[in-house]
Design a protein around this motif. Structure first.
Motif, PDB file in Angstrom:
ATOM      1  N   ARG A   1      46.489  24.212  49.039  1.00  0.00           N
ATOM      2  CA  ARG A   1      47.492  25.330  48.496  1.00  0.00           C
ATOM      3  C   ARG A   1      48.432  25.665  49.531  1.00  0.00           C
ATOM      4  NH1 ARG A   1      43.427  29.222  45.859  1.00  0.00           N
ATOM      5  NH2 ARG A   1      42.426  29.309  47.735  1.00  0.00           N
ATOM      6  N   ASP A   2      49.491  26.139  49.205  1.00  0.00           N
ATOM      7  CA  ASP A   2      50.731  26.609  50.268  1.00  0.00           C
ATOM      8  C   ASP A   2      50.323  28.068  50.633  1.00  0.00           C
ATOM      9  OD1 ASP A   2      51.915  24.289  50.431  1.00  0.00           O
ATOM     10  OD2 ASP A   2      53.239  24.632  48.432  1.00  0.00           O
ATOM     11  N   TYR A   3      50.615  28.513  51.665  1.00  0.00           N
ATOM     12  CA  TYR A   3      50.265  29.922  52.168  1.00  0.00           C
ATOM     13  C   TYR A   3      51.296  30.984  51.747  1.00  0.00           C
ATOM     14  CZ  TYR A   3      49.558  33.821  55.302  1.00  0.00           C
ATOM     15  OH  TYR A   3      49.376  35.201  55.618  1.00  0.00           O
TER      16      TYR A   3
END
Length: 492
Positions: free
Chosen positions: A484-486
């Motif tokens: 997942r992207d922060y």
């Protein structure tokens, strides 16, 4: 007479009821047990919706698709698909036999428990036929690898006897740690506390490891008895009386001596308890508490930490704590069944338990089934014989008949509920609690006595792991988390 109780004589200058040293209320946890004044966060802060993710997120994520386990070839619970255990190591200590492996898979077989090459039935029969205690012999066998001759056994017993007293200053600290509803929890803390009194607690040499094992074999019965007495003293708002040390006794006699006090016990009662200790002394490297011992030992940590961890495992209701759940279940069945001799009535109520419609709602029939044994548990077979005889002497035949009915009927009920034809048998827990009850051993002491007995097996496996495998246990887990992207705080 053979079965007359052994009574302890008062020490010079003392008369009943002052046989036992008394610790004033001000020096013990009894009467001073104060709960944490700060409530748990879910109580003090509450459970508004903003806390839902915190409290439920982790448990929801843990409920993974079961198909993922098959997809990645994961052996849940370190079990193969056929229920047999994944091979995690080699051992010369014990063989727990319950099935044969064939080309067609697992073939059920009569159970057997083999310690260092000797069948448990032969070890028990040998001690009983010679009218002597056998636990110490089994302990020596597990630790040394061979059966002792008389001189070796005498030396072994002497080494235990000289360590029965607790370290100076220990009792000024220990009673303050006894305020707990779980004596197993107390035993863990008491074992860790002994680390502080050892001059070289991190020494893992063979000599020190054996010394620690002997010390705990000597001291745990007394520690457990003090904890049990403190538990009772607190409940009754009484002062704590410390049981005196009596030398020259077997492990079984020591346990009964400190629990029964001046009431005494019969030789036959001590023999029955000795048999229970022999049956509980060891059960292979794969059982949860022994595997815990091996996992911690593989890191090179001290003996006290390893044994305390094993006790924490044994405390669980799926392991050693099952004997307590069995007793509760039998009580529940007795309340709802009019006659232990009516198989239809007993079976009908067991079906309700299996359907999660009665008792604790789990659907589990405690004391039935085992991870290895299929057709029979040799420990249950052996102890049933002694339980039947003791029940006749104690006037508890009706309770025995009910337990026997559960043993006969429950496997079929479980098979029916689960839609399986896999053989199931009663395990030792079905009778263990009943035997302890007949010996007037408090319910909170049932699992601690199991732990005291199992210490010999834990010690043997610890040394085999330290000096044999000698590699830290570190299995792999397959990650199924998605990348997942922060996101910055403002964008969440």
């Amino acid at each position: 007479m053979e079965n007359e109780p052994h009574h302890k004589a008062p020490r010079p200058g003392l008369v009943p009821p002052y046989f036992r040293p008394v610790i004033p209320a001000a020096a013990t946890s009894a009467l001073l047990h104060v709960m944490d004044v700060s409530p748990m966060p879910s109580v003090s802060v509450g459970r508004p919706p903003v806390s839902d993710l915190l409290y439920k997120g982790g448990s929801d994520l843990a409920m993974q698709d079961q198909a993922l386990y098959e997809q990645h070839g994961v052996k849940r619970g370190l079990r193969n698909a056929d229920g047999s255990g994944v091979v995690a190591g080699l051992t010369a200590i014990c063989d727990v036999h319950g099935y044969h492996r064939t080309e067609n898979g697992v073939e059920p077989d009569e159970g057997d428990l083999i310690l260092r090459g000797y069948h448990i039935g032969d070890l028990v029969a040998g001690a009983r036929s010679e009218r002597r205690f056998g636990y110490e012999e089994v302990s020596y066998l597990l630790l040394a690898g061979e059966l002792p001759d008389q001189a070796e056994l005498d030396d072994f017993n002497e080494r235990i006897d000289v360590r029965r007293s607790l370290p100076r200053g220990y009792l000024s600290l220990f009673p303050r740690t006894t305020a707990s509803s779980s004596i197993m929890n107390v035993l863990q803390r008491a074992t860790l506390l002994l680390y502080a009194f050892d001059e070289a607690p991190d020494d893992t040499s063979p000599e020190h490891e054996v010394d620690v094992a002997l010390s705990l074999l000597a001291r745990l019965p007394r520690i457990a008895a003090v904890a049990s007495t403190a538990y009772s003293a607190e409940a009754a708002q009484e002062q704590l009386r410390i049981p005196p040390i009596t030398g020259g006794l077997s492990m079984a006699e020591t346990i009964l001596d400190v629990l029964r006090g001046d009431a005494g016990y019969t030789p036959e009662e001590a023999q029955v308890l000795d048999t229970m200790l022999m049956l509980h002394a060891e059960h292979g490297g794969g059982n949860n508490s022994t595997f815990s011992t091996r996992v911690l030992s593989s890191s090179g940590t001290d003996a006290y930490s390893a044994y305390a961890a094993a006790m924490g495992s044994l405390k669980g209701p799926k392991h050693g704590g099952a004997n307590y759940k069995v007793g509760q279940m039998i009580d529940d069945v007795a309340e709802h069944v009019r006659s232990a001799g009516d198989d239809d009535e007993v079976r009908a109520y067991l079906r309700r338990i299996a359907a999660k419609d009665a008792f604790d709602g789990t659907g589990l029939l405690y004391g039935i089934g085992h991870a290895v044994y299929t057709k029979s548990d040799p420990r249950a077979v052996l102890i049933r014989r002694y339980a039947a005889k003791l029940a006749g002497q104690k006037g508890m035949e009706e309770r025995f008949r009910l337990i026997n009915a559960i043993e006969r009927l429950a496997p079929g009920v479980v098979q029916e509920a689960r839609g399986t034809s896999k053989p199931l048998c009663a395990n030792v827990d079905l009778y263990a609690g009943f035997v302890y009850d007949m010996l007037d051993i408090p319910a909170e002491m049932h699992t601690p006595i199991f732990a005291i007995a199992r210490l010999s097996g834990w010690a043997a496996h610890r040394m085999e792991e330290l000096y044999g495998a000698s590699r830290i246990i570190r299995p792999a887990y397959v990650s199924v988390a998605e990348a997942r992207d922060y996101a910055p705080m403002a964008e969440r």
